[in-house]
Motif scaffolding. Structure first.
Motif, PDB file in Angstrom:
ATOM      1  N   LYS A 320       0.841  -1.199   0.000  1.00  8.39           N
ATOM      2  CA  LYS A 320       0.000   0.000   0.000  1.00  8.39           C
ATOM      3  C   LYS A 320       0.874   1.248   0.000  1.00  8.39           C
ATOM      4  O   LYS A 320       1.964   1.279   0.587  1.00  8.39           O
ATOM      5  CB  LYS A 320      -0.938   0.001   1.198  1.00  8.39           C
ATOM      6  CG  LYS A 320      -0.275   0.113   2.559  1.00  8.39           C
ATOM      7  CD  LYS A 320      -1.325   0.120   3.663  1.00  8.39           C
ATOM      8  CE  LYS A 320      -0.665   0.227   5.038  1.00  8.39           C
ATOM      9  NZ  LYS A 320      -1.676   0.249   6.113  1.00  8.39           N
ATOM     10  N   GLU A 324      -3.217   4.954   0.493  1.00  4.85           N
ATOM     11  CA  GLU A 324      -4.094   3.787   0.549  1.00  4.85           C
ATOM     12  C   GLU A 324      -4.288   3.330   1.992  1.00  4.85           C
ATOM     13  O   GLU A 324      -3.351   3.348   2.800  1.00  4.85           O
ATOM     14  CB  GLU A 324      -3.515   2.649  -0.297  1.00  4.85           C
ATOM     15  CG  GLU A 324      -3.481   2.983  -1.783  1.00  4.85           C
ATOM     16  CD  GLU A 324      -2.777   1.920  -2.603  1.00  4.85           C
ATOM     17  OE1 GLU A 324      -2.946   1.931  -3.836  1.00  4.85           O
ATOM     18  OE2 GLU A 324      -2.043   1.098  -2.013  1.00  4.85           O
ATOM     19  N   LYS A 326      -5.698   0.175   2.809  1.00  3.89           N
ATOM     20  CA  LYS A 326      -5.523  -1.267   2.933  1.00  3.89           C
ATOM     21  C   LYS A 326      -4.426  -1.770   1.986  1.00  3.89           C
ATOM     22  O   LYS A 326      -4.068  -1.094   1.019  1.00  3.89           O
ATOM     23  CB  LYS A 326      -6.829  -1.983   2.615  1.00  3.89           C
ATOM     24  CG  LYS A 326      -7.986  -1.608   3.526  1.00  3.89           C
ATOM     25  CD  LYS A 326      -9.256  -2.341   3.119  1.00  3.89           C
ATOM     26  CE  LYS A 326     -10.419  -1.976   4.036  1.00  3.89           C
ATOM     27  NZ  LYS A 326     -11.669  -2.661   3.639  1.00  3.89           N
ATOM     28  N   PRO A 328      -3.027  -3.787  -1.092  1.00  4.08           N
ATOM     29  CA  PRO A 328      -3.666  -4.052  -2.383  1.00  4.08           C
ATOM     30  C   PRO A 328      -4.137  -5.507  -2.498  1.00  4.08           C
ATOM     31  O   PRO A 328      -3.496  -6.419  -1.982  1.00  4.08           O
ATOM     32  CB  PRO A 328      -2.560  -3.759  -3.398  1.00  4.08           C
ATOM     33  CG  PRO A 328      -1.588  -2.882  -2.680  1.00  4.08           C
ATOM     34  CD  PRO A 328      -1.645  -3.321  -1.244  1.00  4.08           C
ATOM     35  N   ASP A 345      -7.718  -3.261  -8.241  1.00  8.81           N
ATOM     36  CA  ASP A 345      -7.475  -3.427  -6.811  1.00  8.81           C
ATOM     37  C   ASP A 345      -8.812  -3.290  -6.092  1.00  8.81           C
ATOM     38  O   ASP A 345      -9.342  -2.182  -5.928  1.00  8.81           O
ATOM     39  CB  ASP A 345      -6.483  -2.361  -6.337  1.00  8.81           C
ATOM     40  CG  ASP A 345      -6.152  -2.477  -4.858  1.00  8.81           C
ATOM     41  OD1 ASP A 345      -6.760  -3.327  -4.182  1.00  8.81           O
ATOM     42  OD2 ASP A 345      -5.291  -1.711  -4.396  1.00  8.81           O
ATOM     43  N   GLN A 347      -9.579  -3.850  -2.899  1.00  8.40           N
ATOM     44  CA  GLN A 347      -9.518  -3.277  -1.557  1.00  8.40           C
ATOM     45  C   GLN A 347      -9.464  -1.755  -1.577  1.00  8.40           C
ATOM     46  O   GLN A 347     -10.073  -1.089  -0.740  1.00  8.40           O
ATOM     47  CB  GLN A 347      -8.304  -3.822  -0.809  1.00  8.40           C
ATOM     48  CG  GLN A 347      -8.368  -5.310  -0.494  1.00  8.40           C
ATOM     49  CD  GLN A 347      -9.329  -5.624   0.632  1.00  8.40           C
ATOM     50  OE1 GLN A 347     -10.532  -5.477   0.481  1.00  8.40           O
ATOM     51  NE2 GLN A 347      -8.807  -6.053   1.757  1.00  8.40           N
ATOM     52  N   ASN A 348      -8.738  -1.194  -2.550  1.00 11.36           N
ATOM     53  CA  ASN A 348      -8.537   0.251  -2.593  1.00 11.36           C
ATOM     54  C   ASN A 348      -9.297   0.934  -3.728  1.00 11.36           C
ATOM     55  O   ASN A 348      -9.063   2.116  -4.004  1.00 11.36           O
ATOM     56  CB  ASN A 348      -7.033   0.559  -2.707  1.00 11.36           C
ATOM     57  CG  ASN A 348      -6.269   0.097  -1.484  1.00 11.36           C
ATOM     58  OD1 ASN A 348      -6.451   0.613  -0.389  1.00 11.36           O
ATOM     59  ND2 ASN A 348      -5.411  -0.900  -1.664  1.00 11.36           N
ATOM     60  N   LYS A 349     -10.218   0.178  -4.397  1.00 12.74           N
ATOM     61  CA  LYS A 349     -11.067   0.737  -5.468  1.00 12.74           C
ATOM     62  C   LYS A 349     -10.223   1.451  -6.519  1.00 12.74           C
ATOM     63  O   LYS A 349     -10.352   2.651  -6.748  1.00 12.74           O
ATOM     64  CB  LYS A 349     -12.092   1.709  -4.880  1.00 12.74           C
ATOM     65  CG  LYS A 349     -13.083   1.101  -3.914  1.00 12.74           C
ATOM     66  CD  LYS A 349     -14.090   2.151  -3.447  1.00 12.74           C
ATOM     67  CE  LYS A 349     -15.096   1.608  -2.476  1.00 12.74           C
ATOM     68  NZ  LYS A 349     -16.051   2.646  -2.026  1.00 12.74           N
ATOM     69  N   LYS A 350      -9.360   0.711  -7.179  1.00  7.54           N
ATOM     70  CA  LYS A 350      -8.457   1.299  -8.166  1.00  7.54           C
ATOM     71  C   LYS A 350      -8.360   0.446  -9.421  1.00  7.54           C
ATOM     72  O   LYS A 350      -8.547  -0.779  -9.376  1.00  7.54           O
ATOM     73  CB  LYS A 350      -7.045   1.458  -7.585  1.00  7.54           C
ATOM     74  CG  LYS A 350      -6.845   2.656  -6.692  1.00  7.54           C
ATOM     75  CD  LYS A 350      -5.369   2.806  -6.343  1.00  7.54           C
ATOM     76  CE  LYS A 350      -5.110   4.067  -5.572  1.00  7.54           C
ATOM     77  NZ  LYS A 350      -3.655   4.255  -5.285  1.00  7.54           N
ATOM     78  N   ALA A 365      -8.625   6.125  -9.492  1.00  9.49           N
ATOM     79  CA  ALA A 365      -9.547   5.754  -8.424  1.00  9.49           C
ATOM     80  C   ALA A 365     -10.926   5.469  -9.011  1.00  9.49           C
ATOM     81  O   ALA A 365     -11.361   6.112  -9.974  1.00  9.49           O
ATOM     82  CB  ALA A 365      -9.631   6.879  -7.398  1.00  9.49           C
ATOM     83  N   TYR A 369     -16.398  -1.014  -5.915  1.00  6.76           N
ATOM     84  CA  TYR A 369     -15.477  -2.116  -5.695  1.00  6.76           C
ATOM     85  C   TYR A 369     -15.398  -2.961  -6.969  1.00  6.76           C
ATOM     86  O   TYR A 369     -16.364  -3.646  -7.313  1.00  6.76           O
ATOM     87  CB  TYR A 369     -15.937  -2.986  -4.531  1.00  6.76           C
ATOM     88  CG  TYR A 369     -15.766  -2.335  -3.177  1.00  6.76           C
ATOM     89  CD1 TYR A 369     -14.525  -2.313  -2.543  1.00  6.76           C
ATOM     90  CD2 TYR A 369     -16.853  -1.733  -2.538  1.00  6.76           C
ATOM     91  CE1 TYR A 369     -14.365  -1.713  -1.304  1.00  6.76           C
ATOM     92  CE2 TYR A 369     -16.699  -1.129  -1.299  1.00  6.76           C
ATOM     93  CZ  TYR A 369     -15.458  -1.120  -0.686  1.00  6.76           C
ATOM     94  OH  TYR A 369     -15.289  -0.522   0.535  1.00  6.76           O
TER      95      TYR A 369
END
Length: 576
Positions: A320, A324, A326, A328, A345, A347-350, A365, A369
């Motif tokens: 991370k 971030e 969390k 990845p 990703d 967890q990090n909405k990417k 970004a 999710y």
């Protein structure tokens, strides 16, 4: 004849060359005699009686005889397992006849080859000639792989036959519900015939399995001997082992390859008559259909040559960043046509972009999710959304800029996604009784005309992919440790179970339309043929490999994992 040495105690014996020095010529005659001398030329311990032959035969007079105490034990520590002993005369092999290309002991040289023009000492030529003993090892390894493929195929055939029988019975029951009077007797009738056929077939498969297990044992034993000689033996020992074992290796390889060519896929099915008429006779005398047993020879398709090798190219640790919250978690990856990688990703909405060296070159970004992603075209990516009935489209430019393109609303929860053609996706579902469906690029949804099992998968418990050339859908069942291959054209399926397939997750189509599957529990990528045959398995340097993707030219794969420890993404070069 009186023995010059004392008897060896029974509890002093152990296999191979004996740790306590024993007369080896006597040993070949099933006599246990303590050795008095050691001949370094013969590479043998001998008692006084046996060593006296050196004084009788002129050809042996130049041999170097020393007492046992003076012998250099290190030079004879390697166990040749009687490979250096003449089969005919039980003497050490010392010569090579270049005219007849045969190994000879001293007796052979005098009796059988005295008219030959070139009989040379092995010790003089062994170090000068490069011995291809390692080639024998390679051949044995290849034969071992083929034998293991035979074993796996037999196990898979047994499972498949059981599945076929079950499917026949399900089909019969469905028709019986519609025409109960006719089909009550039909189920029992067909089941009995199928049972007889299955029993006979399984007996034949068991015989083949027994023969293959013997071959596999012989190959493994010979391979261990070859590898041990190659690693620890002297040049003389390697030279002798090559000539002694060549015939055995050739025979083993030939027998296993013959068995491999005779491999067959076994298929049991039931087909109803085109025109079904109610018969005037009792059902016991009339069966409205035919039980078919189909055998397909696999020998014409050399599946062993389809097995791939993977060479690591790049590895990155996913950590991370300062922005971030969390660590990845890449729930999907896919190659762009130019070799770049797109990853999502969860967890990090990417959404992220990596170059060919796995260097991050772009990031964006997301307001949701992301679950799974697939590259649609040179600059377009489609993404499934968690807990929302939508498929999102992103534009990924050549300059690695990422922006939202459009959104398609759907009526089903989708997880995995791959391309069916340039206008449609094949998507895996969750919380839905239909495990896989077709969705167009505009959001229209369709079902396959296939009788998929009535099983509802939870999120992350199944994934799917699609083989375009043969119109087949692949579904992984993570917690049943199974891979299903559905033939859409024939509405049939192959069930693949194997010890190497433990918690199968992501799947992709690899070289020659073989199937690559991430197996979390065994930390491997397994390769499966379209017919369900296990081809290869590659151990990965990561815990819980989760997603795999293949480049457009089928020359690279990338793998990402999913664990609470160190998350990685790796790239490999494919070779066959």
């Amino acid at each position: 004849m009186a023995e010059s040495g004392s008897k060896i105690r029974e509890d002093d014996k152990f296999p191979g060359r004996l740790k306590k020095h024993v007369c080896q010529p006597c040993l070949s005659k099933d006599k246990q005699t303590v050795a008095d001398k050691f001949c370094s030329t013969c590479n043998e311990f001998q008692c006084n009686d046996c060593s006296n032959v050196h004084n009788v035969l002129a050809i042996l007079k130049n041999h170097k005889l020393v007492s046992v105490k003076e012998a250099n034990v290190a030079s004879i520590s390697f166990k040749m397992k009687a490979l250096d002993i003449c089969d005919q005369h039980q003497h050490s092999l010392e010569f090579f006849c270049e005219d007849e290309k045969k190994l000879c002991c001293s007796t052979c040289a005098i009796v059988n080859h005295r008219k030959c023009h070139s009989v040379v000492e092995i010790e003089k030529i062994a170090g000068k000639i490069t011995s291809p003993i390692s080639t024998l090892g390679d051949e044995l390894k290849e034969a071992k792989e083929a034998a293991e493929s035979v074993a796996r195929h037999i196990r898979s055939s047994k499972d498949q036959l059981a599945e076929d029988i079950k499917e026949i019975q399900v089909e019969i029951r469905q028709i019986r519900d519609e025409v109960m009077r006719i089909f009550d007797d039909l189920e029992d009738s067909v089941a009995q015939r199928a049972e007889i056929l299955l029993r006979e077939t399984l007996e034949n498969l068991s015989k083949k399995q027994t023969l293959n297990e013997k071959h596999l044992t012989d190959v493994t034993s010979s391979l261990e001997t070859i590898e041990s000689i190659f690693k620890n033996g002297t040049s003389v020992q390697k030279y002798i082992a090559e000539h002694k074992m060549e015939s055995k290796v050739n025979s083993l390889c030939r027998n296993i390859k013959e068995e491999y060519k005779k491999l067959e896929t076994l298929k049991i099915s039931f087909h109803f008559d085109e025109t079904l008429k109610l018969p005037p006779l009792p059902n016991s005398e009339y069966v409205p259909g035919q039980l078919l047993f189909k055998t397909t020879r696999l020998g014409d398709v050399n599946s062993v040559n389809m097995a791939m090798n993977l060479t690591p190219v790049s590895t990155i640790i996913l950590k991370k960043t300062g922005y971030e919250i969390k660590n990845p978690l890449y729930t999907s990856i896919d190659f762009l046509p130019d070799g770049r990688l797109v990853a999502v990703d969860n967890q990090n909405k990417k959404c992220l972009v990596y170059n060919e060296k796995l260097e991050k070159v772009g990031s964006c970004a997301l307001p949701y999710y992301p679950l799974s992603a697939v590259v649609v075209s040179e600059e377009e990516v489609a993404i499934t959304r968690g807990e929302q009935y939508k498929i999102e489209f992103l534009h990924v430019s050549k300059c690695n800029e990422i922006r939202s393109s459009k959104t398609c609303k759907v009526k089903t929860k989708y997880y995995s996604i791959c391309l069916k053609d340039d206008k449609q996706f094949v998507v895996g579902t969750y919380d839905e009784p239909r495990p896989v469906r077709i969705v167009t690029l505009t959001g229209k949804e369709y079902d396959f005309g296939v009788n998929f099992p009535n099983k509802t998968y939870t999120i992350d418990s199944s994934a799917s992919t699609y083989i375009k050339s043969s119109d087949k859908v692949v579904i992984t069942d993570r917690y049943d440790h199974t891979v299903y291959i559905y033939d859409i054209k024939t509405d049939t399926r192959v069930v693949v179970k194997d010890d190497q397939i433990q918690e199968p997750c992501g799947a992709a189509v690899g070289p020659s339309d073989t199937i690559l599957v991430c197996c979390c529990k065994t930390k491997t990528i397994v390769q499966i043929s379209e017919t369900g045959q296990m081809l290869s398995s590659y151990k990965l340097d990561m815990d819980y490999p989760y997603k795999v993707c293949v480049s457009r030219d089928k020359s690279f794969i990338a793998v990402a994992n999913n664990c609470h420890g160190i998350n990685k993404m790796q790239k490999f070069k494919i070779s066959c």
